[in-house]
Design a protein around this motif. Structure first.
Motif, PDB file in Angstrom:
ATOM      1  N   GLU A 125       0.841  -1.206   0.000  1.00 20.80           N
ATOM      2  CA  GLU A 125       0.000   0.000   0.000  1.00 20.80           C
ATOM      3  C   GLU A 125       0.877   1.257   0.000  1.00 20.80           C
ATOM      4  O   GLU A 125       0.605   2.222  -0.711  1.00 20.80           O
ATOM      5  N   ARG A 126       1.946   1.213   0.792  1.00 20.84           N
ATOM      6  CA  ARG A 126       2.855   2.355   0.873  1.00 20.84           C
ATOM      7  C   ARG A 126       3.553   2.589  -0.475  1.00 20.84           C
ATOM      8  O   ARG A 126       3.674   3.721  -0.943  1.00 20.84           O
ATOM      9  N   ALA A 130       0.264  -7.608 -12.231  1.00 20.78           N
ATOM     10  CA  ALA A 130       0.344  -6.201 -11.831  1.00 20.78           C
ATOM     11  C   ALA A 130       1.771  -5.762 -11.523  1.00 20.78           C
ATOM     12  O   ALA A 130       2.633  -6.587 -11.225  1.00 20.78           O
ATOM     13  N   THR A 131       1.996  -4.461 -11.566  1.00 16.69           N
ATOM     14  CA  THR A 131       3.270  -3.901 -11.123  1.00 16.69           C
ATOM     15  C   THR A 131       3.333  -3.984  -9.599  1.00 16.69           C
ATOM     16  O   THR A 131       4.360  -4.328  -9.023  1.00 16.69           O
ATOM     17  N   VAL A 132       2.215  -3.637  -8.963  1.00 20.93           N
ATOM     18  CA  VAL A 132       2.090  -3.750  -7.508  1.00 20.93           C
ATOM     19  C   VAL A 132       0.744  -4.396  -7.203  1.00 20.93           C
ATOM     20  O   VAL A 132      -0.302  -3.881  -7.608  1.00 20.93           O
ATOM     21  N   ALA A 170      12.668  10.794  -1.936  1.00 20.88           N
ATOM     22  CA  ALA A 170      12.259   9.910  -0.840  1.00 20.88           C
ATOM     23  C   ALA A 170      11.172   8.942  -1.320  1.00 20.88           C
ATOM     24  O   ALA A 170      11.172   7.752  -0.960  1.00 20.88           O
ATOM     25  N   LEU A 171      10.258   9.431  -2.161  1.00 16.81           N
ATOM     26  CA  LEU A 171       9.197   8.559  -2.693  1.00 16.81           C
ATOM     27  C   LEU A 171       9.795   7.494  -3.623  1.00 16.81           C
ATOM     28  O   LEU A 171       9.406   6.329  -3.586  1.00 16.81           O
ATOM     29  N   LYS A 197      11.562   1.937  -5.184  1.00 12.25           N
ATOM     30  CA  LYS A 197      12.725   1.206  -5.719  1.00 12.25           C
ATOM     31  C   LYS A 197      12.907  -0.190  -5.121  1.00 12.25           C
ATOM     32  O   LYS A 197      13.215  -1.142  -5.835  1.00 12.25           O
ATOM     33  N   GLY A 198      12.709  -0.299  -3.828  1.00  6.12           N
ATOM     34  CA  GLY A 198      12.995  -1.571  -3.179  1.00  6.12           C
ATOM     35  C   GLY A 198      11.929  -2.635  -3.382  1.00  6.12           C
ATOM     36  O   GLY A 198      12.075  -3.765  -2.923  1.00  6.12           O
ATOM     37  N   PHE A 199      10.840  -2.297  -4.103  1.00 12.21           N
ATOM     38  CA  PHE A 199       9.703  -3.222  -4.168  1.00 12.21           C
ATOM     39  C   PHE A 199       9.810  -4.207  -5.334  1.00 12.21           C
ATOM     40  O   PHE A 199      10.165  -3.842  -6.445  1.00 12.21           O
TER      41      PHE A 199
END
Ligand code: ATP
Ligand code: MG
Length: 249
Positions: free
Chosen positions: A59-60, A191-193, A220-221, A226-228
């Motif tokens: 979600e974040r 999906a991408t996310v 910061a966003l 990036k890490g996902f």
């Protein structure tokens, strides 16, 4: 609606069902939408009917991606309209992203009713009643999209999207965020996310996050996004489900 006592142990789940039945009666949700909800409920039970750690993280990431987008759009179908119309309007405002009504079992009457419902809940821009473009690779009715909405979007949030449409949107080069309780569905895998959470929990969570993250710098966003990795996140969701099932023994 049937009166459900608030102290009933399954109050929230029963209330959700009532909202969907009302959605069908009001001509907002399709009959098939009831079956889709049933499939979702089964997975939610396995999850423990809570937002898991991996879902909160997805979600974040989704919120960061929407905040970074040039043209973010939130798609609304009949189930989403019945369950979280007001909450979607709030998310739309928090993310500064317009809404577009996008139905699998499309009738112009249903589109009109959902647009009116969203407007009555305070939505400003709602696309969907005049789809003037077609998404490549889909049969005609399901391909319809608004040139200023989903068609031109760089990031699309599609709660409860069908796998085929999700894939077609990804093929157009869009980043696609889905909310789907089934971590094995084609939608979740394409999906991408993928947010493996109930839409009734995910949407308010995302609005709160958007309000909190709105003033963060693009750098910061980007760091959050990036890490996902979607595959890893889905594996975590499955682990969380299996742990929950094991703990029930
Ligand atoms: P695929 O993506 O593999 O094509 P599907 O299209 O066959 O999946 P449907 O039954 O058409 O799946 O769509 C319903 C999907 O939405 C299910 O995967 C279900 O888990 C999910 N779903 C239903 N209700 C909710 C809800 N309230 N919150 C989140 N997800 C839900
Ligand atoms: Mg499908």
């Amino acid at each position: 609606m049937t009166d459900i006592p608030e102290d009933h142990p399954r109050y929230k789940s029963l209330l959700t069902r009532e909202l969907l039945v009302k959605g069908v009666k009001d001509g907002i949700t399709s009959m098939q939408g009831l079956i889709a909800q049933g499939r979702g409920e089964a997975f939610d039970y396995l999850l423990g009917e809570r937002t898991t750690g991996s879902a909160a993280e997805a979600e974040r990431v989704a919120v960061a991606m929407m905040l970074l987008a040039n043209r973010p759009v939130i798609s609304v179908n009949g189930n989403a309209a019945a369950l979280v119309s007001e909450e979607l309007c709030e998310l739309s405002k928090a993310l500064d992203a317009p809404l577009e009504v996008n139905l699998f079992h499309r009738t112009e009457e249903r589109v009109g009713k959902i647009i009116n419902l969203l407007r009555s809940k305070g939505a400003s821009t709602v696309y969907g009643d005049n789809p003037d473009k077609l998404i490549p690779g889909l049969s005609h009715d399901r391909a319809k999209a608004a040139s200023k909405g989903i068609y031109a979007a760089d990031v699309v949030l599609v709660p409860l999207e069908d796998g085929d449409r999700c894939e077609a949107l990804v093929k157009m080069g869009k980043r696609v965020i889905v909310i789907d309780l089934n971590p094995l569905s084609r939608s979740a895998r394409t999906a991408t996310v993928a947010i493996v959470d109930n839409i009734v929990r995910a949407v308010p969570n995302m609005t709160a996050m958007a309000r909190e993250m709105k003033n963060q710098s693009p750098a910061a966003l980007e760091d959050i996004v990036k890490g996902f990795g979607n595959e890893k996140a889905l594996a975590q969701a499955l682990d969380e489900m299996m742990d929950n099932v094991k703990n029930a023994k």
